[in-house]
Design a protein around this motif. Structure first.
Motif, PDB file in Angstrom:
ATOM      1  N   LEU A  55      26.038 -16.570  28.673  1.00 56.27           N
ATOM      2  CA  LEU A  55      26.323 -16.612  27.244  1.00 56.27           C
ATOM      3  C   LEU A  55      25.457 -17.650  26.537  1.00 56.27           C
ATOM      4  O   LEU A  55      24.989 -17.425  25.410  1.00 56.27           O
ATOM      5  CB  LEU A  55      27.802 -16.918  27.014  1.00 56.27           C
ATOM      6  N   ARG A  56      25.247 -18.808  27.165  1.00 57.17           N
ATOM      7  CA  ARG A  56      24.395 -19.829  26.546  1.00 57.17           C
ATOM      8  C   ARG A  56      22.969 -19.305  26.381  1.00 57.17           C
ATOM      9  O   ARG A  56      22.311 -19.569  25.367  1.00 57.17           O
ATOM     10  CB  ARG A  56      24.393 -21.103  27.387  1.00 57.17           C
ATOM     11  N   LYS A  57      22.487 -18.573  27.381  1.00 63.47           N
ATOM     12  CA  LYS A  57      21.142 -18.022  27.287  1.00 63.47           C
ATOM     13  C   LYS A  57      21.044 -16.993  26.174  1.00 63.47           C
ATOM     14  O   LYS A  57      20.065 -16.952  25.427  1.00 63.47           O
ATOM     15  CB  LYS A  57      20.764 -17.395  28.631  1.00 63.47           C
ATOM     16  N   GLU A  58      22.063 -16.166  26.033  1.00 64.12           N
ATOM     17  CA  GLU A  58      22.056 -15.144  24.988  1.00 64.12           C
ATOM     18  C   GLU A  58      22.153 -15.766  23.600  1.00 64.12           C
ATOM     19  O   GLU A  58      21.484 -15.325  22.652  1.00 64.12           O
ATOM     20  CB  GLU A  58      23.218 -14.172  25.217  1.00 64.12           C
ATOM     21  N   LEU A  59      23.000 -16.794  23.473  1.00 57.71           N
ATOM     22  CA  LEU A  59      23.194 -17.435  22.172  1.00 57.71           C
ATOM     23  C   LEU A  59      22.132 -18.494  21.876  1.00 57.71           C
ATOM     24  O   LEU A  59      22.153 -19.090  20.803  1.00 57.71           O
ATOM     25  CB  LEU A  59      24.587 -18.086  22.122  1.00 57.71           C
ATOM     26  N   ARG A  60      21.266 -18.738  22.864  1.00 54.61           N
ATOM     27  CA  ARG A  60      20.231 -19.772  22.740  1.00 54.61           C
ATOM     28  C   ARG A  60      20.858 -21.137  22.433  1.00 54.61           C
ATOM     29  O   ARG A  60      20.358 -21.900  21.606  1.00 54.61           O
ATOM     30  CB  ARG A  60      19.205 -19.401  21.665  1.00 54.61           C
ATOM     31  N   LYS A  61      21.992 -21.403  23.110  1.00 51.67           N
ATOM     32  CA  LYS A  61      22.690 -22.681  22.954  1.00 51.67           C
ATOM     33  C   LYS A  61      22.495 -23.494  24.227  1.00 51.67           C
ATOM     34  O   LYS A  61      23.360 -23.560  25.097  1.00 51.67           O
ATOM     35  CB  LYS A  61      24.185 -22.470  22.694  1.00 51.67           C
ATOM     36  N   LYS A  62      21.327 -24.084  24.363  1.00 54.18           N
ATOM     37  CA  LYS A  62      21.046 -24.891  25.538  1.00 54.18           C
ATOM     38  C   LYS A  62      21.790 -26.217  25.456  1.00 54.18           C
ATOM     39  O   LYS A  62      22.127 -26.696  24.379  1.00 54.18           O
ATOM     40  CB  LYS A  62      19.538 -25.146  25.653  1.00 54.18           C
ATOM     41  N   LEU A  63      22.027 -26.794  26.623  1.00 53.46           N
ATOM     42  CA  LEU A  63      22.654 -28.110  26.654  1.00 53.46           C
ATOM     43  C   LEU A  63      21.715 -29.142  26.044  1.00 53.46           C
ATOM     44  O   LEU A  63      20.497 -29.035  26.180  1.00 53.46           O
ATOM     45  CB  LEU A  63      22.986 -28.500  28.104  1.00 53.46           C
TER      46      LEU A  63
END
Length: 378
Positions: free
Chosen positions: A107-115
């Motif tokens: 999901l982080r990869k899809e939303l481009r929400k990297k840590l």
């Protein structure tokens, strides 16, 4: 190999399109671990199925699971004598935690929400999360296969690896206060809404305010699909989403010398406890006292909480509450707590109608719980 790649791509597509359904799948797998550990304790087929699956353990910390629906579990004479059902139940539960970690990454990869960290630090956090997911299962599996020697070797290697990773994060990457879990799980409801609406975190929903009632109503053009719809006021939901986004993107508080020493003590405490167990034995009070003194000293040195982030303050509160675990750790539990806790549970079962359905399985399962989850090196 190509089929496996296509299957992986299909799974990633399913997770990104149905985050809420994915969360239900994770809950179902976790619920299966409860049944394997207890209700179907006599089912050899289910135990073999669970034993052959992937392994891992709880967040963290290690989360305790309610045995309200499980039958009695006999007291074990030593820590290595786990049944197939207990090991397989822990394997399935650990697999559910690894599944959460995998789906969050998709999901982080899809939303481009990297840590908000570098790639190297993100890899360390991921490995640390995996170790925390699998540690209990690896301990139980090693005890089942190789006995006491294998169990203690697995414990020592796991705790040493965790300490090295945490010290790298603290000293080299200046990661600040180590929180649990190392990677914040995503809020699936928020992600479902974000994927459906495809809006940035700061965007506002269009809404209509009633002239007489002043009630805020979302317009039909802005109504999301049913699976990602929320039923609160648009402004309230937007404020909560903005707060979560800020918590995920906030940088850790820089630690001074005193705070760094305190965090180093907290990281080294499991190794110190294991070392003291090797020197004085499991029945000695010295390991229990040493571990407690280190925990209290670390919290005392981290006493000033004014400049900490909200997540760091919650972590300190969690560590303070975990001090109560010392009441359930040997040798204090064996000499003082056990008899009083069992007496209280029996008293409740005898005098409150219906409460025995909960307290009697709890009384039978408490010795196993105490040996698995209330250790001082975790």
């Amino acid at each position: 190999m190509e089929k496996l790649r296509l299957l992986g791509l299909r799974y990633q597509e399913y997770v990104t399109r149905h985050p809420a359904a994915t969360a239900q799948l994770e809950t179902a797998v976790r619920g299966l671990s409860y049944l394997l550990a207890g209700r179907f304790a006599d089912s050899h087929e289910l135990s073999e199925l669970g034993e052959s699956g992937p392994g891992g353990s709880s967040w963290f910390v290690t989360e305790i699971r309610p045995p309200f629906l499980v039958p009695t579990v006999p007291r074990r004479s030593y820590w290595g004598a786990w049944s197939f059902e207990q090991v397989s139940g822990e394997a399935v539960y650990s697999a559910s935690n690894l599944l959460v970690l995998l789906n969050d990454g998709i999901l982080r990869k899809e939303l481009r929400k990297k840590l908000p960290v570098s790639l190297s630090q993100q890899k360390l956090l991921t490995w640390l999360s995996v170790l925390e997911c699998v540690e209990v299962f690896m301990e139980m599996g090693a005890a089942k296969v190789w006995g006491e020697v294998g169990k203690w070797l697995a414990i020592a290697l796991i705790q040493l690896a965790k300490a090295v990773l945490r010290m790298f994060l603290l000293i080299w990457f200046k990661a600040g206060l180590q929180t649990s879990p190392p990677i914040i799980p995503l809020d699936r409801e928020t992600q479902a809404h974000s994927l459906d609406g495809d809006r940035s975190p700061g965007s506002q929903e269009q809404s209509y305010v009633g002239k007489r009632s002043n009630r805020v109503v979302r317009t039909l053009q802005n109504t999301p699909s049913l699976h990602s719809r929320h039923w609160g006021a648009p402004q309230q939901w937007e404020g909560q989403r903005q707060q979560r986004h800020e918590e995920l993107s906030v940088t850790p508080t820089p630690l001074g010398l005193q705070e760094t020493i305190a965090e180093s003590l907290y990281i080294a405490r499991p190794l110190l406890h294991l070392l003291s167990l090797g020197l004085w034995g499991q029945r000695s009070w010295t390991p229990w006292l040493l571990s407690g003194v280190v925990d209290v000293t670390s919290l005392s040195l981290l006493g000033d909480r004014k400049g900490l982030t909200r997540r760091e303050q919650l972590e300190l509160r969690r560590r303070t509450m975990l001090l109560l675990y010392y009441l359930l750790r040997s040798p204090f539990y064996d000499r003082f707590s056990e008899a009083r806790i069992l007496f209280l549970l029996q008293l409740l079962a005898d005098h409150i109608p219906g409460i025995g359905l909960v307290t009697r399985p709890l009384m039978d399962y408490l010795p196993t719980w105490q040996k698995i989850y209330f250790y001082s090196w975790g």
